[in-house]
Design a protein around this motif. Sequence first.
Motif, PDB file in Angstrom:
ATOM      1  N   ARG A 136       0.831  -1.206   0.000  1.00 50.59           N
ATOM      2  CA  ARG A 136       0.000   0.000   0.000  1.00 50.59           C
ATOM      3  C   ARG A 136       0.867   1.258   0.000  1.00 50.59           C
ATOM      4  NH1 ARG A 136      -5.048   0.718   1.594  1.00 50.59           N
ATOM      5  NH2 ARG A 136      -4.368   2.300   3.096  1.00 50.59           N
ATOM      6  N   GLU A 137       1.988   1.227   0.735  1.00 48.01           N
ATOM      7  CA  GLU A 137       2.843   2.414   0.767  1.00 48.01           C
ATOM      8  C   GLU A 137       3.547   2.629  -0.567  1.00 48.01           C
ATOM      9  OE1 GLU A 137       5.979   4.744   3.641  1.00 48.01           O
ATOM     10  OE2 GLU A 137       4.340   3.539   4.418  1.00 48.01           O
ATOM     11  N   ILE A 138       3.935   1.548  -1.237  1.00 48.42           N
ATOM     12  CA  ILE A 138       4.496   1.690  -2.584  1.00 48.42           C
ATOM     13  C   ILE A 138       3.506   2.430  -3.475  1.00 48.42           C
ATOM     14  CG2 ILE A 138       5.167   0.456  -4.690  1.00 48.42           C
ATOM     15  CD1 ILE A 138       6.148  -1.832  -2.857  1.00 48.42           C
ATOM     16  N   LEU A 139       2.260   1.969  -3.475  1.00 46.15           N
ATOM     17  CA  LEU A 139       1.249   2.546  -4.356  1.00 46.15           C
ATOM     18  C   LEU A 139       0.948   4.004  -4.000  1.00 46.15           C
ATOM     19  CD1 LEU A 139      -1.125  -0.545  -4.555  1.00 46.15           C
ATOM     20  CD2 LEU A 139       0.343   0.348  -6.386  1.00 46.15           C
ATOM     21  N   ALA A 140       0.872   4.305  -2.700  1.00 49.17           N
ATOM     22  CA  ALA A 140       0.597   5.681  -2.283  1.00 49.17           C
ATOM     23  C   ALA A 140       1.710   6.623  -2.719  1.00 49.17           C
ATOM     24  CB  ALA A 140       0.413   5.744  -0.772  1.00 49.17           C
ATOM     25  N   THR A 141       2.948   6.258  -2.435  1.00 48.44           N
ATOM     26  CA  THR A 141       4.054   7.174  -2.732  1.00 48.44           C
ATOM     27  C   THR A 141       4.276   7.339  -4.223  1.00 48.44           C
ATOM     28  OG1 THR A 141       5.620   5.341  -2.429  1.00 48.44           O
ATOM     29  CG2 THR A 141       5.233   6.773  -0.546  1.00 48.44           C
ATOM     30  N   GLU A 142       4.132   6.265  -4.976  1.00 48.04           N
ATOM     31  CA  GLU A 142       4.307   6.375  -6.427  1.00 48.04           C
ATOM     32  C   GLU A 142       3.232   7.270  -7.036  1.00 48.04           C
ATOM     33  OE1 GLU A 142       6.629   5.261  -8.502  1.00 48.04           O
ATOM     34  OE2 GLU A 142       7.844   4.154  -7.062  1.00 48.04           O
ATOM     35  N   MET A 143       1.981   7.101  -6.607  1.00 46.40           N
ATOM     36  CA  MET A 143       0.891   7.892  -7.173  1.00 46.40           C
ATOM     37  C   MET A 143       1.030   9.362  -6.784  1.00 46.40           C
ATOM     38  SD  MET A 143      -1.692   7.321  -9.152  1.00 46.40           S
ATOM     39  CE  MET A 143      -2.820   8.484  -9.896  1.00 46.40           C
ATOM     40  N   LEU A 144       1.368   9.621  -5.533  1.00 49.66           N
ATOM     41  CA  LEU A 144       1.514  11.006  -5.099  1.00 49.66           C
ATOM     42  C   LEU A 144       2.682  11.688  -5.803  1.00 49.66           C
ATOM     43  CD1 LEU A 144       0.802  10.622  -1.282  1.00 49.66           C
ATOM     44  CD2 LEU A 144      -0.634  11.775  -2.973  1.00 49.66           C
ATOM     45  N   GLU A 145       3.785  10.980  -5.959  1.00 46.01           N
ATOM     46  CA  GLU A 145       4.923  11.569  -6.672  1.00 46.01           C
ATOM     47  C   GLU A 145       4.525  11.938  -8.103  1.00 46.01           C
ATOM     48  OE1 GLU A 145       9.526  10.559  -8.023  1.00 46.01           O
ATOM     49  OE2 GLU A 145       8.388   9.081  -6.883  1.00 46.01           O
ATOM     50  N   ALA A 146       3.779  11.053  -8.762  1.00 43.55           N
ATOM     51  CA  ALA A 146       3.341  11.330 -10.135  1.00 43.55           C
ATOM     52  C   ALA A 146       2.463  12.570 -10.199  1.00 43.55           C
ATOM     53  CB  ALA A 146       2.588  10.123 -10.694  1.00 43.55           C
ATOM     54  N   LEU A 147       1.671  12.801  -9.159  1.00 43.36           N
ATOM     55  CA  LEU A 147       0.749  13.939  -9.135  1.00 43.36           C
ATOM     56  C   LEU A 147       1.392  15.201  -8.556  1.00 43.36           C
ATOM     57  CD1 LEU A 147      -2.541  12.130  -8.044  1.00 43.36           C
ATOM     58  CD2 LEU A 147      -1.886  12.891 -10.342  1.00 43.36           C
ATOM     59  N   GLY A 148       2.712  15.188  -8.417  1.00 43.29           N
ATOM     60  CA  GLY A 148       3.421  16.398  -8.016  1.00 43.29           C
ATOM     61  C   GLY A 148       3.440  16.682  -6.539  1.00 43.29           C
ATOM     62  N   VAL A 149       3.024  15.721  -5.710  1.00 44.05           N
ATOM     63  CA  VAL A 149       3.018  15.921  -4.269  1.00 44.05           C
ATOM     64  C   VAL A 149       4.421  15.640  -3.731  1.00 44.05           C
ATOM     65  CG1 VAL A 149       2.014  15.182  -2.065  1.00 44.05           C
ATOM     66  CG2 VAL A 149       0.605  15.222  -4.145  1.00 44.05           C
ATOM     67  N   GLU A 150       4.920  16.527  -2.881  1.00 45.52           N
ATOM     68  CA  GLU A 150       6.194  16.266  -2.217  1.00 45.52           C
ATOM     69  C   GLU A 150       5.979  15.140  -1.212  1.00 45.52           C
ATOM     70  OE1 GLU A 150       8.925  17.479  -3.139  1.00 45.52           O
ATOM     71  OE2 GLU A 150       8.238  19.126  -4.421  1.00 45.52           O
ATOM     72  N   THR A 151       6.591  13.998  -1.457  1.00 45.07           N
ATOM     73  CA  THR A 151       6.343  12.809  -0.652  1.00 45.07           C
ATOM     74  C   THR A 151       7.622  12.032  -0.422  1.00 45.07           C
ATOM     75  OG1 THR A 151       5.161  10.678  -0.590  1.00 45.07           O
ATOM     76  CG2 THR A 151       5.729  11.517  -2.765  1.00 45.07           C
ATOM     77  N   SER A 152       7.643  11.278   0.667  1.00 46.46           N
ATOM     78  CA  SER A 152       8.702  10.293   0.837  1.00 46.46           C
ATOM     79  C   SER A 152       8.631   9.304  -0.313  1.00 46.46           C
ATOM     80  CB  SER A 152       8.546   9.562   2.171  1.00 46.46           C
ATOM     81  OG  SER A 152       7.329   8.831   2.199  1.00 46.46           O
ATOM     82  N   LYS A 153       9.733   8.632  -0.588  1.00 44.38           N
ATOM     83  CA  LYS A 153       9.778   7.629  -1.643  1.00 44.38           C
ATOM     84  C   LYS A 153       9.908   6.249  -1.009  1.00 44.38           C
ATOM     85  CE  LYS A 153      10.211  11.246  -4.324  1.00 44.38           C
ATOM     86  NZ  LYS A 153      10.356  12.292  -3.302  1.00 44.38           N
ATOM     87  N   THR A 154       9.113   5.298  -1.470  1.00 44.53           N
ATOM     88  CA  THR A 154       9.320   3.927  -1.032  1.00 44.53           C
ATOM     89  C   THR A 154      10.582   3.429  -1.722  1.00 44.53           C
ATOM     90  OG1 THR A 154       6.942   3.603  -0.765  1.00 44.53           O
ATOM     91  CG2 THR A 154       8.323   1.630  -0.842  1.00 44.53           C
ATOM     92  N   PHE A 155      11.624   3.227  -0.934  1.00 44.22           N
ATOM     93  CA  PHE A 155      12.952   2.925  -1.460  1.00 44.22           C
ATOM     94  C   PHE A 155      13.163   1.414  -1.616  1.00 44.22           C
ATOM     95  CE2 PHE A 155      17.649   2.771  -1.131  1.00 44.22           C
ATOM     96  CZ  PHE A 155      17.980   3.763  -2.044  1.00 44.22           C
ATOM     97  N   SER A 156      12.641   0.658  -0.662  1.00 41.69           N
ATOM     98  CA  SER A 156      12.879  -0.787  -0.659  1.00 41.69           C
ATOM     99  C   SER A 156      11.793  -1.493   0.119  1.00 41.69           C
ATOM    100  CB  SER A 156      14.239  -1.088  -0.022  1.00 41.69           C
ATOM    101  OG  SER A 156      14.416  -2.477   0.191  1.00 41.69           O
ATOM    102  N   VAL A 157      11.428  -2.695  -0.341  1.00 36.89           N
ATOM    103  CA  VAL A 157      10.557  -3.595   0.422  1.00 36.89           C
ATOM    104  C   VAL A 157      11.178  -4.983   0.368  1.00 36.89           C
ATOM    105  CG1 VAL A 157       8.313  -4.744   0.556  1.00 36.89           C
ATOM    106  CG2 VAL A 157       8.433  -2.279   0.073  1.00 36.89           C
ATOM    107  N   VAL A 158      11.413  -5.547   1.533  1.00 34.66           N
ATOM    108  CA  VAL A 158      11.946  -6.900   1.660  1.00 34.66           C
ATOM    109  C   VAL A 158      10.953  -7.720   2.477  1.00 34.66           C
ATOM    110  CG1 VAL A 158      13.799  -8.317   2.641  1.00 34.66           C
ATOM    111  CG2 VAL A 158      14.355  -6.165   1.473  1.00 34.66           C
ATOM    112  N   GLU A 159      10.502  -8.838   1.915  1.00 34.92           N
ATOM    113  CA  GLU A 159       9.621  -9.728   2.665  1.00 34.92           C
ATOM    114  C   GLU A 159      10.454 -10.509   3.672  1.00 34.92           C
ATOM    115  OE1 GLU A 159       6.026 -12.991   2.020  1.00 34.92           O
ATOM    116  OE2 GLU A 159       7.090 -12.173   0.272  1.00 34.92           O
ATOM    117  N   THR A 160       9.918 -10.662   4.892  1.00 31.88           N
ATOM    118  CA  THR A 160      10.740 -11.153   5.998  1.00 31.88           C
ATOM    119  C   THR A 160      10.351 -12.525   6.557  1.00 31.88           C
ATOM    120  OG1 THR A 160       9.393  -9.829   7.518  1.00 31.88           O
ATOM    121  CG2 THR A 160      11.463  -8.861   6.725  1.00 31.88           C
TER     122      THR A 160
END
Length: 458
Positions: free
Chosen positions: A138-162
């Motif tokens: 969900r965080e990947i999708l939120a940050t990618e969509m917000l970045e595309a729409l010009g919102v200053e947002t953190s970037k999801t840098f990495s996801v590792v399944e544990t």
Amino acid sequence: MNLQPSPAPYLADPKIASLGAQIGDPVRAASFPKAVLRFRNDRWAASVGLDDLSDTQWIDHFGRFTPLPGNLPEPLALRYHGHQFRVYNPNIGDGRGFLFAQLRDHEHRLLDLGTKGTGTTPYSRDGDGKLTLKGAVREILATEMLEALGVETSKTFSVVETGEELWRGDEPSPTRSAVLVRLSHSHIRIGTFQRIAFEDDAERMSALVHYVLTNLYGATPEENPAAQLMQLAVGRIADQAAAFMVAGFVHGVLNTDNINITGESFDYGPWRFNPTWNPHFTAAYFDQNGLYAFARQPEAMHWNLAQLAISLRLICDSAPLVEALESYGARFQAALVRRFLWRLGVKTNGFDADRALVEAAEKAMIHSDIPIAEFFAQHRGGRIPNHWSGEHYASFTALLEGYQSNMTDDADVSLPTCSMLIDEVETIWAAIAERNDWTPLHDKVNAIRQHGRALRQR
């Protein structure tokens, strides 16, 4: 608008140490049963000189948290307080994450690599400090969509399944686990200032103000640094509120500990994109009174800035802080108009005319029940399709006829609708949960990035 990443060398710069030991507590990441790389953001990894890491090296740093060269020797769980739904809580801090590293990007900005789901810290209270894999997706999708729409947002840098099974009351359990790393323009929050004010430590407050001005805003401290910071923060956070509105985004939990002092959005829990311009739309099931509903987000940001002003009173007279706070409304309106016209793809006709256009657009979307993403796609470049009707929509189109496109050519106008509504989020997650199929996620990220590139081609 959001910066586009460009390649840069790796440059470690752990400035947080200048704030002393009381800014955070040294911690260790939990030991996980396995580490499977699910997402690496090479676009932004290149901007901080980390894109040449092999997958094995990547997992070593962002799944097992071996320190990066020349960086923090051990992670820090940052200390802060905060108002949570307007109730002050002095018993919070980084409860399931930590600051892992600091480094410079392609614009020489100081950025943080912070985590989510790395286990317990002194601030975990009764939590396990872990993150569900669904939460990471969900965080990947939120940050990618917000970045595309010009919102200053953190970037999801990495996801590792544990490899752990987690039990959660708000999703089917047991569910899969993950650790997420986000790239942010600092993790200094309004709540960081609140904690220092609560402890009545004027020396540390002055040090924090200096740190933020010099390292995060790139400013030279003036005669009254606290008032200077307040002016800067009001501008950035007013813009953040406007960006949420134009994106049709509802963060869900706009507590003071979730508001970054640089005005960069981060920490995505119960977020949603509003299907239509519904002022009462909420993201969190527990926001029963609609405190952080779609249309109340600008007011929530203003309230949070007031808490920053109260904290800065420790080292500053009230008058300049109040002056800065009172400028919020005008600065929000200016940002809203600028961002609205940017997404519509039209040139300005002057602020008064532009504000009238935005107000008419809001009424048209409300009364004609027009999907937000479709509204902007169909009217891009000032086009007027024959899709909707009604008195309010007619008023909007009458005003829009007086606007010129700022597209470079006709091809730029034809931008497909790109949305991120909850049904699509659930469909993407279902493919992962039921078949371990990551293709829909990666396809969606690619489509979002293409959309973002098209919005900037003018």
